[in-house]
Design a protein around this motif. Sequence first.
Motif, PDB file in Angstrom:
ATOM      1  N   GLY A   1      -2.166   9.676   5.204  1.00 38.46           N
ATOM      2  CA  GLY A   1      -2.206   8.257   5.514  1.00 38.46           C
ATOM      3  C   GLY A   1      -3.180   7.455   4.690  1.00 38.46           C
ATOM      4  N   ASP A   2      -4.088   8.120   3.946  1.00 38.45           N
ATOM      5  CA  ASP A   2      -5.014   7.389   3.077  1.00 38.45           C
ATOM      6  C   ASP A   2      -4.239   6.564   2.059  1.00 38.45           C
ATOM      7  OD1 ASP A   2      -7.244   8.376   4.298  1.00 38.45           O
ATOM      8  OD2 ASP A   2      -7.840   9.722   2.661  1.00 38.45           O
ATOM      9  N   ILE A   3      -4.743   5.375   1.745  1.00 39.97           N
ATOM     10  CA  ILE A   3      -4.128   4.561   0.697  1.00 39.97           C
ATOM     11  C   ILE A   3      -4.569   5.101  -0.662  1.00 39.97           C
ATOM     12  CG2 ILE A   3      -4.010   2.269  -0.342  1.00 39.97           C
ATOM     13  CD1 ILE A   3      -4.351   1.094   2.438  1.00 39.97           C
ATOM     14  N   ILE A   4      -3.592   5.437  -1.499  1.00 39.68           N
ATOM     15  CA  ILE A   4      -3.904   6.001  -2.815  1.00 39.68           C
ATOM     16  C   ILE A   4      -3.599   5.023  -3.945  1.00 39.68           C
ATOM     17  CG2 ILE A   4      -3.560   8.375  -2.042  1.00 39.68           C
ATOM     18  CD1 ILE A   4      -0.796   8.296  -3.375  1.00 39.68           C
ATOM     19  N   GLY A   5      -2.889   3.936  -3.653  1.00 41.20           N
ATOM     20  CA  GLY A   5      -2.555   2.971  -4.686  1.00 41.20           C
ATOM     21  C   GLY A   5      -1.651   1.886  -4.141  1.00 41.20           C
ATOM     22  N   LEU A   6      -1.165   1.045  -5.068  1.00 49.07           N
ATOM     23  CA  LEU A   6      -0.302  -0.077  -4.700  1.00 49.07           C
ATOM     24  C   LEU A   6       1.000  -0.014  -5.492  1.00 49.07           C
ATOM     25  CD1 LEU A   6      -2.946  -2.962  -4.732  1.00 49.07           C
ATOM     26  CD2 LEU A   6      -2.225  -1.560  -2.780  1.00 49.07           C
ATOM     27  N   VAL A   7       2.092  -0.420  -4.861  1.00 43.62           N
ATOM     28  CA  VAL A   7       3.407  -0.430  -5.516  1.00 43.62           C
ATOM     29  C   VAL A   7       3.375  -1.363  -6.722  1.00 43.62           C
ATOM     30  CG1 VAL A   7       5.818  -1.146  -5.248  1.00 43.62           C
ATOM     31  CG2 VAL A   7       4.695   0.165  -3.440  1.00 43.62           C
TER      32      VAL A   7
ATOM     33  N   ARG B   1      -0.603  12.558  -8.549  1.00 45.11           N
ATOM     34  CA  ARG B   1      -0.051  13.841  -8.104  1.00 45.11           C
ATOM     35  C   ARG B   1      -1.019  14.434  -7.084  1.00 45.11           C
ATOM     36  NH1 ARG B   1       3.132  18.265 -10.355  1.00 45.11           N
ATOM     37  NH2 ARG B   1       2.342  20.278  -9.628  1.00 45.11           N
ATOM     38  N   LEU B   2      -0.493  14.761  -5.895  1.00 45.46           N
ATOM     39  CA  LEU B   2      -1.295  15.359  -4.838  1.00 45.46           C
ATOM     40  C   LEU B   2      -0.794  16.765  -4.546  1.00 45.46           C
ATOM     41  CD1 LEU B   2      -1.517  12.426  -2.236  1.00 45.46           C
ATOM     42  CD2 LEU B   2      -3.070  12.944  -4.137  1.00 45.46           C
ATOM     43  N   GLU B   3      -1.718  17.695  -4.382  1.00 51.92           N
ATOM     44  CA  GLU B   3      -1.371  19.065  -4.012  1.00 51.92           C
ATOM     45  C   GLU B   3      -1.750  19.290  -2.551  1.00 51.92           C
ATOM     46  OE1 GLU B   3      -3.358  21.562  -6.808  1.00 51.92           O
ATOM     47  OE2 GLU B   3      -1.946  21.109  -8.440  1.00 51.92           O
ATOM     48  N   HIS B   4      -0.797  19.872  -1.795  1.00 56.11           N
ATOM     49  CA  HIS B   4      -0.963  20.069  -0.359  1.00 56.11           C
ATOM     50  C   HIS B   4      -0.854  21.558  -0.027  1.00 56.11           C
ATOM     51  CE1 HIS B   4      -0.259  15.734  -0.184  1.00 56.11           C
ATOM     52  NE2 HIS B   4       0.825  15.944  -0.919  1.00 56.11           N
ATOM     53  N   ALA B   5      -1.136  21.881   1.217  1.00 58.50           N
ATOM     54  CA  ALA B   5      -1.012  23.268   1.671  1.00 58.50           C
ATOM     55  C   ALA B   5       0.454  23.693   1.670  1.00 58.50           C
ATOM     56  CB  ALA B   5      -1.601  23.403   3.075  1.00 58.50           C
ATOM     57  N   GLY B   6       0.681  25.002   1.634  1.00 59.67           N
ATOM     58  CA  GLY B   6       2.037  25.535   1.734  1.00 59.67           C
ATOM     59  C   GLY B   6       2.865  25.384   0.480  1.00 59.67           C
TER      60      GLY B   6
ATOM     61  N   PRO C   1       0.817  -1.218   0.000  1.00 60.28           N
ATOM     62  CA  PRO C   1       0.000   0.000   0.000  1.00 60.28           C
ATOM     63  C   PRO C   1       0.847   1.263   0.000  1.00 60.28           C
ATOM     64  CG  PRO C   1      -0.810  -1.571   1.635  1.00 60.28           C
ATOM     65  CD  PRO C   1       0.524  -2.088   1.158  1.00 60.28           C
ATOM     66  N   ILE C   2       0.399   2.259  -0.753  1.00 64.64           N
ATOM     67  CA  ILE C   2       1.038   3.571  -0.821  1.00 64.64           C
ATOM     68  C   ILE C   2       0.111   4.571  -0.140  1.00 64.64           C
ATOM     69  CG2 ILE C   2       1.907   5.374  -2.355  1.00 64.64           C
ATOM     70  CD1 ILE C   2       2.196   3.145  -4.506  1.00 64.64           C
ATOM     71  N   HIS C   3       0.658   5.383   0.774  1.00 62.76           N
ATOM     72  CA  HIS C   3      -0.142   6.308   1.572  1.00 62.76           C
ATOM     73  C   HIS C   3       0.084   7.755   1.132  1.00 62.76           C
ATOM     74  CE1 HIS C   3      -1.012   3.078   4.498  1.00 62.76           C
ATOM     75  NE2 HIS C   3       0.234   2.701   4.254  1.00 62.76           N
ATOM     76  N   ALA C   4      -0.963   8.564   1.239  1.00 60.07           N
ATOM     77  CA  ALA C   4      -0.833   9.994   0.982  1.00 60.07           C
ATOM     78  C   ALA C   4       0.094  10.607   2.026  1.00 60.07           C
ATOM     79  CB  ALA C   4      -2.203  10.666   1.040  1.00 60.07           C
ATOM     80  N   ALA C   5       1.025  11.436   1.585  1.00 60.57           N
ATOM     81  CA  ALA C   5       2.013  12.013   2.492  1.00 60.57           C
ATOM     82  C   ALA C   5       1.413  13.050   3.423  1.00 60.57           C
ATOM     83  CB  ALA C   5       3.163  12.637   1.701  1.00 60.57           C
ATOM     84  N   ALA C   6       0.284  13.642   3.045  1.00 58.90           N
ATOM     85  CA  ALA C   6      -0.371  14.663   3.861  1.00 58.90           C
ATOM     86  C   ALA C   6      -1.775  14.885   3.322  1.00 58.90           C
ATOM     87  CB  ALA C   6       0.417  15.973   3.847  1.00 58.90           C
ATOM     88  N   ASP C   7      -2.570  15.640   4.064  1.00 64.05           N
ATOM     89  CA  ASP C   7      -3.874  16.041   3.549  1.00 64.05           C
ATOM     90  C   ASP C   7      -3.684  16.794   2.240  1.00 64.05           C
ATOM     91  OD1 ASP C   7      -4.631  15.058   5.981  1.00 64.05           O
ATOM     92  OD2 ASP C   7      -5.417  16.940   6.766  1.00 64.05           O
ATOM     93  N   GLY C   8      -4.581  16.575   1.304  1.00 66.00           N
ATOM     94  CA  GLY C   8      -4.437  17.284   0.032  1.00 66.00           C
ATOM     95  C   GLY C   8      -5.554  16.955  -0.929  1.00 66.00           C
ATOM     96  N   VAL C   9      -5.330  17.324  -2.185  1.00 69.34           N
ATOM     97  CA  VAL C   9      -6.299  17.112  -3.255  1.00 69.34           C
ATOM     98  C   VAL C   9      -5.594  16.403  -4.402  1.00 69.34           C
ATOM     99  CG1 VAL C   9      -7.862  18.226  -4.892  1.00 69.34           C
ATOM    100  CG2 VAL C   9      -7.583  19.180  -2.606  1.00 69.34           C
TER     101      VAL C   9
ATOM    102  N   GLY D   1      -9.523  15.950  -8.203  1.00 70.36           N
ATOM    103  CA  GLY D   1     -10.510  16.659  -7.405  1.00 70.36           C
ATOM    104  C   GLY D   1     -10.859  15.984  -6.097  1.00 70.36           C
ATOM    105  N   ARG D   2     -10.474  14.728  -5.932  1.00 73.61           N
ATOM    106  CA  ARG D   2     -10.799  13.999  -4.707  1.00 73.61           C
ATOM    107  C   ARG D   2      -9.890  14.469  -3.564  1.00 73.61           C
ATOM    108  NH1 ARG D   2     -12.318   8.657  -3.221  1.00 73.61           N
ATOM    109  NH2 ARG D   2     -12.241   8.560  -0.947  1.00 73.61           N
TER     110      ARG D   2
END
Length: 375
Positions: A308-314, A278-283, A255-263, A302-303
């Motif tokens: 920590g959310d799982i976004i995909g698999l290696v 590709r995830l966009e985060h604050a800052g 499992p691959i996890h989101a590095a931070a809250d984002g879109v 847009g999601r």
Amino acid sequence: MKEVPLVAALVLALLAGSSAPGGPERFSEWVSAEERMLGAREADLPVTREVAVDGTVLGLADLALLRAKVSPALAAELRGAFAAALDLARDVGPGDTFHIRYAETRTPRGAAIARRLLWAEFRTTGKGSVAVHRFRGRDQVERLWFANGTSTRAPALRMPLDAVVVSSRFGVRPDPFEQAAAASARTASTASLKRRGPTKAAASADAVPRITVDTPLSVLLGEEPSPAAAKTAPRGLCPSCLHMGIDLLAPAGTPIHAAADGVVAGAAPNGPYGNWVRLEHAGGLVTVYGHLRDFADGIRPGRKVVRGDIIGLVGSTGHSTGAHLHFELHKDGRAVDPLASPAFKPERLHGPELDRFRRQIAQSLAQRDVRSSPP
């Protein structure tokens, strides 16, 4: 009766003077009335006091906290404060001890309305002594810190895999496809020479086996690629280019996890990246994930995702020589080294601030020792 403020009473008494009828006596009555009203108001105010509890874990840490009359809310604060260093459910077991000191606010009738952790320590068999302390830093904000001066708050970003094994770092490197092709060509050429036996060229001290693939090594050796090799050899993006992220080795399907809250800004096959997110985060932070085998359900542009959310698999899709995750970090549009980025590191106290923190710890420990020492 209308309340007369104490300052107003003093002014009136001074204006009336001692010759006014009942002046000094009336002034004393006003003062006494004001004092009684102030006392009544203070009696209605909540009272805050410090409470210290000690305990020994017999089975589960949560049950030990319950026996020590630690409230569920305070127990949750403890679990969160220690999370980066100690899992209370897994790392604290029978025989381990704890000391907790907190501020408790109660109403005049004795009902608790707030509890705030001041400091706590768990003495464990497996991980030794781990403590957290509330401390007001230079920014005048009170936060919890581990005893070594590291913040208990998680860094801005987390690594996308639970187990991190770096197989390739950020920076300029030879293309891995070129390296693989060169190694394969050298092996094939050596095997062919062994089958044919030594030639005059091979017997020469200066002879080098011919490499028939267009690689950086063959260019350095002055060799020309064969037409057949030029058609069939796998080709990289460039012989030597900037690797804009790091490669994390992991079995396919990890499992691959989101590095931070984002879109989610992108989730699709993307050339050399293979399946790419590709995830966009604050800052101004952006994280990129490449070579995924599969996308997690619902991962689309847009999601919103939570740290920590799982976004995909290696996987090993796209320009890849084996199962791994290609991970990039961009700051304000520029690729930066994730391993050197402060976004992955917890905040730390330094200099005079750290010295002041250590003095506070010493005072807390001394206070605990006095309390626990026999009369």
